[in-house]
Motif scaffolding. Structure first.
Motif, short mmCIF file in Angstrom:
data_model
loop_
_atom_site.label_atom_id
_atom_site.label_comp_id
_atom_site.label_asym_id
_atom_site.label_seq_id
_atom_site.Cartn_x
_atom_site.Cartn_y
_atom_site.Cartn_z
N THR A 293 0.65 -1.32 0.27
CA THR A 293 0.18 -0.06 0.13
C THR A 293 1.10 1.25 0.27
OG1 THR A 293 -0.01 -0.15 2.25
CG2 THR A 293 -1.53 -1.37 1.60
N GLY A 294 2.35 1.27 0.06
CA GLY A 294 3.02 2.75 -0.09
C GLY A 294 3.14 3.20 2.00
N VAL A 295 2.15 2.29 2.99
CA VAL A 295 2.40 3.20 3.74
C VAL A 295 2.22 2.38 4.90
CG1 VAL A 295 1.46 5.28 2.89
CG2 VAL A 295 0.01 3.22 4.25
N GLU A 296 2.81 2.82 6.05
CA GLU A 296 2.56 1.46 7.48
C GLU A 296 1.31 1.91 8.29
OE1 GLU A 296 6.61 0.28 9.31
OE2 GLU A 296 7.08 0.86 7.60
N PRO A 297 0.46 1.15 8.80
CA PRO A 297 -1.01 1.78 9.21
C PRO A 297 -0.15 1.72 10.62
CG PRO A 297 -1.04 -0.53 8.61
CD PRO A 297 0.44 -0.06 8.05
N PHE A 298 0.29 0.46 11.69
CA PHE A 298 0.53 0.41 12.65
C PHE A 298 1.46 2.23 13.74
CE2 PHE A 298 0.56 -3.42 9.87
CZ PHE A 298 -0.85 -3.88 10.45
N SER A 299 0.19 3.05 13.90
CA SER A 299 1.62 3.52 15.14
C SER A 299 0.72 4.39 15.95
CB SER A 299 1.82 5.01 13.35
OG SER A 299 0.88 5.63 13.20
N ILE A 300 1.15 5.02 16.27
CA ILE A 300 0.67 5.71 17.20
C ILE A 300 1.60 7.49 17.32
CG2 ILE A 300 0.31 6.05 19.86
CD1 ILE A 300 0.91 3.64 20.47
N HIS A 301 0.98 8.62 16.94
CA HIS A 301 1.20 9.40 16.41
C HIS A 301 2.21 8.88 15.48
CE1 HIS A 301 0.25 11.26 20.13
NE2 HIS A 301 0.77 10.38 21.69
N GLU A 302 3.17 9.33 15.16
CA GLU A 302 3.77 9.18 13.75
C GLU A 302 5.17 7.92 13.85
OE1 GLU A 302 6.93 12.52 15.41
OE2 GLU A 302 4.52 12.29 15.39
N TRP A 303 5.16 7.57 14.90
CA TRP A 303 5.56 6.60 15.42
C TRP A 303 4.98 5.50 15.19
CZ3 TRP A 303 9.65 9.30 15.78
CH2 TRP A 303 9.74 10.15 16.23
#
Length: 367
Positions: free
Chosen positions: A40-50
């Motif tokens: 997909t081009g993105v990593e969805p598993f994050s909190i804030h931008e981390w």
């Protein structure tokens, strides 16, 4: 002295622990992040931008710093240390690169670009082994995929090896040989990493500079934990407080620091449990194999099926990634690690193993 002995015998870091299982979790977090990135081009598993994969790398370096500090201070044998670090890192990495030259490059490069005899193929291999930047698409490999690099995760290997080298040098000169010394070094490096954007344009620097500061900070946090045993077993209210601080302040200037502290507290609680499970402590350490093999294997699946969704890619590739990682561990890594020299030099400092511990098995610890 008797009190020190009892303290050390009760310290799970000096015997069985669950850090191998923790490394499994970190490796899986990296794999999941890359599954979504490659599809997909993105990593969805994050909190804030981390993102989870970003923080997992920090977690790996914290654990590495703790275990390397243990190795340095209990063995005090620099030749054995250097050989052990080489045997832990390079043999499995060489196999990955050999398969790249002989299999991945010929089969998955643009037409005419993947010959094993092509200079670009060998230049990439040499660059990785010589601690250069591996973030590229040698021989036009995987050029039809969304992400075209061959093995993105290898970018951390050079920083891991740099950390080993710098830690050994710092140890020889006494810079990390005491609680206050190592704490001072950690605070200095962490302050430079956090403060640099306020004084200079970090975007004008080579990316490796900030990456080195970031990962060195995480590594030094681990080394600090070795010198301060009291910090290695944070109470649950401290863990909860760090998680809450990250949840509330993780988007600010100190967001990554709060994230790393919260993650470290969770790893310590899980890895250094007072009630060690022998079954968990004995699980094989496939984490390195998972880490260095998963990315090109995911890329191979996407060559023929570029429209795969993340869940489908995860289900299809999980058995193969696990099989390859298991083969890497049982055929390459574990037999080679058995060749590591055993130093008879034991530190006299409070953090050293006591005579009763010397004959105790050490499982789940990457020394």
């Amino acid at each position: 002295m008797a009190g020190d002995a009892q303290t050390q015998l009760a310290d799970p870091l000096m015997g069985q622990n669950h850090f191998t299982a923790v490394r499994w979790v970190l490796a899986i977090a990296v794999v999941l992040g890359h599954i979504w990135l490659l599809t997909t081009g993105v990593e969805p598993f994050s909190i804030h931008e981390w993102t989870a994969s970003y923080m997992a790398v920090n977690g790996f370096f914290v654990l590495s710093g703790l275990l390397i500090a243990k190795s340095l201070h209990t063995r005090r044998d620099m030749k054995a240390y250097a050989l052990s670090r080489f045997l832990r890192t390079y043999p499995a990495l060489v196999i990955v690169l050999a398969v790249f030259v002989l299999v991945f490059a010929p089969l998955y490069s643009a037409e005419g670009g993947g010959s094993p005899f092509q200079s670009e193929t060998w230049q990439y291999t040499y660059k990785v082994l010589a601690l250069g930047d591996p973030d590229s698409a040698p021989a036009q490999i995987f050029s039809q995929n969304l992400e075209t690099d061959f093995n993105g995760p290898l970018w951390t290997i050079r920083f891991e090896l740099a950390a080993y080298i710098l830690a050994g040098i710092a140890f020889m000169f006494g810079a990390v040989n005491g609680p206050w010394r190592v704490l001072s070094v950690f605070l200095l490096v962490q302050s430079v990493y956090l403060g640099a954007p306020f004084f200079i344009d970090t975007s004008a620097l080579p990316p490796s500079v900030m990456s080195l500061l970031r990962l060195s900070s995480a590594f030094l946090l681990g080394m600090t934990l070795w010198q301060w045993p009291i910090l290695r077993r944070p109470p649950l209210f401290v863990v909860a407080g760090l998680i809450a601080a990250f949840a509330l302040l993780g988007g600010g200037l100190l967001g990554e620091l709060f994230a790393t502290f919260a993650l470290t507290s969770l790893m310590l609680r899980a890895g250094l449990s007072k009630r060690t499970s022998v079954r968990i402590a004995k699980i094989p350490d496939y984490s390195y194999g998972i880490y260095i093999w998963h990315y090109p294997l995911l890329q191979v699946f996407l060559v023929g099926q570029p429209d795969l969704r993340p869940a489908a890619l995860a289900i299809m590739t999980a058995p193969l990634i696990l099989l390859v990682a298991a083969t890497s561990w049982h055929v390459i890594e574990k037999p080679i690690l058995a060749l590591k020299p055993r130093s008879s030099s034991i530190s006299k400092k409070p953090n050293a193993r006591t005579p009763l511990e010397i004959n105790r098995p050490t499982r789940g610890v990457d020394l």
